[in-house]
Design a protein around this motif. Sequence first.
Motif, mmCIF file in Angstrom:
data_model
loop_
_atom_site.group_PDB
_atom_site.id
_atom_site.type_symbol
_atom_site.label_atom_id
_atom_site.label_comp_id
_atom_site.label_asym_id
_atom_site.label_seq_id
_atom_site.Cartn_x
_atom_site.Cartn_y
_atom_site.Cartn_z
ATOM 1 N N VAL A 511 6.259 5.045 -6.625
ATOM 2 C CA VAL A 511 6.281 6.251 -5.790
ATOM 3 C C VAL A 511 5.729 5.944 -4.402
ATOM 4 C CG1 VAL A 511 5.427 8.608 -5.558
ATOM 5 C CG2 VAL A 511 6.057 7.730 -7.812
ATOM 6 N N ILE A 512 4.596 5.233 -4.364
ATOM 7 C CA ILE A 512 3.988 4.876 -3.093
ATOM 8 C C ILE A 512 4.874 3.905 -2.318
ATOM 9 C CG2 ILE A 512 2.041 3.635 -2.073
ATOM 10 C CD1 ILE A 512 1.401 6.480 -2.829
ATOM 11 N N HIS A 513 5.480 2.954 -3.055
ATOM 12 C CA HIS A 513 6.388 2.012 -2.396
ATOM 13 C C HIS A 513 7.595 2.742 -1.823
ATOM 14 C CE1 HIS A 513 8.530 -2.168 -2.617
ATOM 15 N NE2 HIS A 513 8.438 -1.686 -1.393
ATOM 16 N N GLY A 514 8.106 3.708 -2.581
ATOM 17 C CA GLY A 514 9.235 4.502 -2.084
ATOM 18 C C GLY A 514 8.872 5.317 -0.869
ATOM 19 N N LEU A 515 7.625 5.818 -0.845
ATOM 20 C CA LEU A 515 7.175 6.568 0.319
ATOM 21 C C LEU A 515 7.118 5.668 1.552
ATOM 22 C CD1 LEU A 515 6.057 9.267 1.427
ATOM 23 C CD2 LEU A 515 3.763 8.419 0.887
ATOM 24 N N LEU A 516 6.658 4.438 1.372
ATOM 25 C CA LEU A 516 6.632 3.488 2.486
ATOM 26 C C LEU A 516 8.040 3.248 3.021
ATOM 27 C CD1 LEU A 516 5.293 1.340 4.294
ATOM 28 C CD2 LEU A 516 5.580 -0.282 2.401
ATOM 29 N N ASP A 517 8.997 3.057 2.102
ATOM 30 C CA ASP A 517 10.389 2.844 2.528
ATOM 31 C C ASP A 517 10.924 4.056 3.278
ATOM 32 O OD1 ASP A 517 10.366 0.344 1.409
ATOM 33 O OD2 ASP A 517 11.251 0.986 -0.491
ATOM 34 N N ARG A 518 10.540 5.245 2.812
ATOM 35 C CA ARG A 518 11.004 6.469 3.468
ATOM 36 C C ARG A 518 10.437 6.577 4.883
ATOM 37 N NH1 ARG A 518 14.688 9.875 5.025
ATOM 38 N NH2 ARG A 518 13.950 12.027 5.292
ATOM 39 N N ILE A 519 9.157 6.245 5.042
ATOM 40 C CA ILE A 519 8.535 6.296 6.364
ATOM 41 C C ILE A 519 9.228 5.317 7.310
ATOM 42 C CG2 ILE A 519 6.412 5.811 7.641
ATOM 43 C CD1 ILE A 519 4.852 6.782 5.193
ATOM 44 N N MET A 520 9.493 4.104 6.818
ATOM 45 C CA MET A 520 10.167 3.113 7.653
ATOM 46 C C MET A 520 11.591 3.537 7.993
ATOM 47 S SD MET A 520 7.924 0.917 8.323
ATOM 48 C CE MET A 520 6.344 0.306 7.748
ATOM 49 N N GLY A 532 11.778 -6.587 11.543
ATOM 50 C CA GLY A 532 11.669 -5.396 10.714
ATOM 51 C C GLY A 532 10.317 -5.315 10.039
ATOM 52 N N TYR A 533 10.311 -4.801 8.805
ATOM 53 C CA TYR A 533 9.070 -4.726 8.047
ATOM 54 C C TYR A 533 9.256 -5.399 6.697
ATOM 55 C CZ TYR A 533 10.631 -1.227 4.619
ATOM 56 O OH TYR A 533 11.260 -0.595 3.577
ATOM 57 N N HIS A 534 8.180 -5.878 6.146
ATOM 58 C CA HIS A 534 8.192 -6.436 4.799
ATOM 59 C C HIS A 534 6.785 -6.374 4.233
ATOM 60 C CE1 HIS A 534 6.706 -9.926 7.059
ATOM 61 N NE2 HIS A 534 6.217 -10.383 5.903
ATOM 62 N N ILE A 535 6.686 -6.518 2.921
ATOM 63 C CA ILE A 535 5.384 -6.554 2.276
ATOM 64 C C ILE A 535 5.253 -7.882 1.546
ATOM 65 C CG2 ILE A 535 5.266 -4.048 2.025
ATOM 66 C CD1 ILE A 535 6.018 -4.378 -0.909
ATOM 67 N N GLN A 536 4.032 -8.333 1.415
ATOM 68 C CA GLN A 536 3.783 -9.558 0.668
ATOM 69 C C GLN A 536 2.462 -9.440 -0.073
ATOM 70 O OE1 GLN A 536 3.779 -12.404 3.946
ATOM 71 N NE2 GLN A 536 1.562 -12.658 3.785
ATOM 72 N N SER A 537 2.367 -10.171 -1.161
ATOM 73 C CA SER A 537 1.190 -10.106 -2.032
ATOM 74 C C SER A 537 -0.079 -10.421 -1.242
ATOM 75 C CB SER A 537 1.347 -11.075 -3.195
ATOM 76 O OG SER A 537 0.193 -11.066 -4.015
ATOM 77 N N ALA A 538 -1.150 -9.671 -1.564
ATOM 78 C CA ALA A 538 -2.423 -9.858 -0.870
ATOM 79 C C ALA A 538 -3.573 -9.570 -1.828
ATOM 80 C CB ALA A 538 -2.496 -8.942 0.346
ATOM 81 N N ASN A 539 -4.747 -9.995 -1.458
ATOM 82 C CA ASN A 539 -5.957 -9.730 -2.234
ATOM 83 C C ASN A 539 -6.863 -8.807 -1.440
ATOM 84 O OD1 ASN A 539 -5.307 -11.406 -4.469
ATOM 85 N ND2 ASN A 539 -5.928 -13.215 -3.295
ATOM 86 N N ASP A 540 -7.232 -7.703 -2.047
ATOM 87 C CA ASP A 540 -8.149 -6.749 -1.437
ATOM 88 C C ASP A 540 -8.997 -6.166 -2.554
ATOM 89 O OD1 ASP A 540 -9.266 -4.232 -0.372
ATOM 90 O OD2 ASP A 540 -7.974 -4.606 1.345
ATOM 91 N N CYS A 541 -10.318 -6.195 -2.369
ATOM 92 C CA CYS A 541 -11.221 -5.774 -3.441
ATOM 93 C C CYS A 541 -11.067 -4.301 -3.789
ATOM 94 C CB CYS A 541 -12.668 -6.074 -3.065
ATOM 95 S SG CYS A 541 -13.141 -5.429 -1.445
ATOM 96 N N THR A 542 -10.420 -3.519 -2.937
ATOM 97 C CA THR A 542 -10.199 -2.110 -3.238
ATOM 98 C C THR A 542 -9.081 -1.931 -4.259
ATOM 99 O OG1 THR A 542 -10.905 -1.529 -1.003
ATOM 100 C CG2 THR A 542 -9.679 0.139 -2.204
ATOM 101 N N PHE A 543 -8.154 -2.883 -4.329
ATOM 102 C CA PHE A 543 -6.982 -2.760 -5.191
ATOM 103 C C PHE A 543 -7.080 -3.696 -6.396
ATOM 104 C CE2 PHE A 543 -5.699 -1.473 -0.933
ATOM 105 C CZ PHE A 543 -5.026 -0.283 -1.180
ATOM 106 N N PHE A 544 -6.291 -3.374 -7.409
ATOM 107 C CA PHE A 544 -6.256 -4.166 -8.634
ATOM 108 C C PHE A 544 -5.637 -5.538 -8.324
ATOM 109 C CE2 PHE A 544 -4.939 -5.359 -12.892
ATOM 110 C CZ PHE A 544 -5.984 -4.870 -13.665
ATOM 111 N N PRO A 545 -6.238 -6.609 -8.839
ATOM 112 C CA PRO A 545 -5.686 -7.950 -8.563
ATOM 113 C C PRO A 545 -4.231 -8.063 -9.001
ATOM 114 C CG PRO A 545 -7.863 -8.110 -9.531
ATOM 115 C CD PRO A 545 -7.464 -6.670 -9.646
ATOM 116 N N GLY A 546 -3.395 -8.580 -8.122
ATOM 117 C CA GLY A 546 -1.973 -8.727 -8.431
ATOM 118 C C GLY A 546 -1.171 -7.471 -8.202
#
Length: 841
Positions: A511-520, A532-546
């Motif tokens: 749902v969140i990924h779809g919202l990002l696509d809609r905004i773009m 353009g835009y793209h997303i790639q895997s990242a590490n952030d302590c706020t989010f679940f690993p992977g």
Amino acid sequence: MPTVGVKRDLLFKALGKTYTDEEFDELCFEFGLELDEITSEKEIISREQGDVKAAGASDVILYKIDVPANRYDLLCLEGLVRGLQVFKNKLDAPRYQRVSPISGEVQKLIITKETAAVRPHAVAAVLRNITFTQERYDSFIELQEKLHQNICRKRSLVAIGTHDLDTISGPFTYTAKPPGDILFKPLNQLKEYTATQLMTLYKTDSHLKHFLHIIEDKPLYPVIYDSNGVILSMPPIINGDHSKITLMTKNVFVECTATDLTKAKIVLDMMVTMFSEYCSQPFTVEEVEVLNANGTPCKYPELAYRKEILSSKFVNQKVGINESTEKIAQLLTRMCLRSRATGVGDEIEVEIPPTRSDVIHACDIMEDAAMAYGFNNITRTIPQTYTIANQFPLNKLTELLRHDLAAAGFTEALNFALCSKEDIADKLGKKISETRAIHISNPKTAEFQVARTTLLPGLLKTIAANKKMPLPLKLFEISDIVLKDETKDVGARNSRHICAVYYNKSPGFEVIHGLLDRIMQLLMVKPAQGEGYHIQSANDCTFFPGRCAEIFVHGKSIGHLGVLHPHVNDSFELTMPCSALEMDIETFLGHTAEIRLTHEVPMQEVLQYKFPTQEKTTPAATSSKTVFGDLGTSQALKALNSFLADKSYIEGFVASQADVAIFDAMPSAPSPTLCHLLRWYKHIKSVDSQRADLPVVNKQFLLPDTPPDSTNTDSDIDLFGSDDEGDSAEAAKIKEQRLAEYAAKKAKKPAVIAKSSILLDVKPWDDETDMAKMEECVRSVCMDGLLWGQSKLVPVGYGIKKLQIGCVVEDDKVGTDLLEEAITTFEDYVQSVDVAAFNKI
């Protein structure tokens, strides 16, 4: 603005005239003040503490008058009356003088070097042979408090001490000592205390506890004592009881200790000038010699007068009046600024008295002239500059995104810009030092310690407070965060972010990924690396690993999205998984200016960002014939005037080549009777120098000229033409009239109504819910612009079915959030409502 409370009857007695409330309110307005409230001591106590406490209070009428913050000379009854009397030409502005003592022996105040680390400056003066009454005494004390709260900045810059000179003897010494070595009887106390004991004693005092922090942590405390070792005061906390003034006091020693010498001089001048009128020699102040720590002597008070030169032309132009030099000099004299025409051109010499420390620039003098002239007497004129307001580009982008996120089924939240340190650090698994947060130096509560560096905590706290609401919870916020930035003047900057969260039994990353696509998609940024835009895997302590991704636009990282880490959920007391998206939207400003989703892009943005996908061609306006008719005729001009009645431009919401084409087709400026056309004509004429940069349009508003008449040849003889050539002129006239009528009719044609097809999933509570009754409830929802369609029951599991129903809505009248809210009111049948499909028609 400071508020001065004066007794009405005492004020009128001093003014020598009785006014009605309305008359005095008008007088205050003319003088640049405001009568804020008419009340009494009893009414104030009753309002704040109740009728029981107000039983014995006075019923004397009080006027609460708002005074400009820099007019320290109006903070007491004496200064207020003096200013009004001079303003009404009933009194000449007094001239204040510093005099030597009659005895010839000048009082001295010696400053030692120990004060340098605490409060290094001190000034003093003597009011000789002053006569106090109860009202004068109260006003004297109240002026000290007003100055302490105002220019003295709650005694942190300046502290005032007043003493009965007859109970002490000079010379006086101002020094600093360890708190344990200072022992004296403070004001209104029965025994002696050391400075250390006083700090403990006054921690519970409602008045003095606010000033303890000024010197509490200092190794040395400032103190003033006389030649006999009697302590006069321990500034900025308390005076000594030995030298306190009473109604019987005749000679007052006034001292001011300070960290800012300029402020100290101003405060001393205000104290002595306001009450010198009660001395045996009115408006005279006895000087005191101050020996600084370096040995240099200075005499105070300064009571300095200074002269400024300005021109009457300057005043006339700035105020918008046309008065003579002598008249303006008279106006300024009414404001306690003695002025005269020098005779050199239109020069005016203005004398600034020591009571007017607020006058620091020629504009301050001009303002006083305007006040004396009367703001209501200034003739209203139309501004000579023609300007067009435009919405700030960042706010425009924000508004566009808000509407579309709401249409996507998300609910907007608005949270505080301040939060606790834990919200942006510990609860998100980060260190506070890594957040670049701006800290509040003296936070009142633990909830407001720092300026937020992310919007996520606010949305999570909103969800935590609304966990009983039907699932899923979909929230978003578009607001500013604050980050440290050493390149800025203030050391910080605002950044506009967008944040959205999805809270349900499943994480809902899609749902969140779809919202990002809609905004773009709305921003017309294509899914591609590089441009353009793209997303790639990242590490952030706020989010679940992977389960975290970083968002890149044009190769620049602008935010993250992913599934929140369980410890974040626990920190905010959330019991279900949650997905979130947050990114910076200021990156898109340049690109949205290039995209013509709306025409409401400010002109400076259009000029800054070119439109490379379209080739600019300026149509040659060689013809006066347009879709409105021949603009050389009155009928066509009237049609164009009607067309522009509710429009600013020919096409869209900014000036374009269509406006240039129509402008060039007009042979001359329109008549003033065609007000809409004249307004448009003047505006397009003002941007004539920018016409090459205006965007092109797709529509054609100019009509080609009719082919010129030529000599008949065999090839162009009209064998079937009419012999009556005289009818051709009349036919052309009829054609032009019909074209003009058609253009006017087309201009008023209603806009196309935008509609959408929505498919809703309405879920019941269990398998025992009456689905027929639930559908009946859903279809009972009636709104303007809503049309229900077909429905069916879709199995969900365990014998439970959901109602899937379609509808068509008018976008401007009905939104998905409005539908969901209306349907969920049938809480006996409906558990939740989701948008299964959303398509524009």
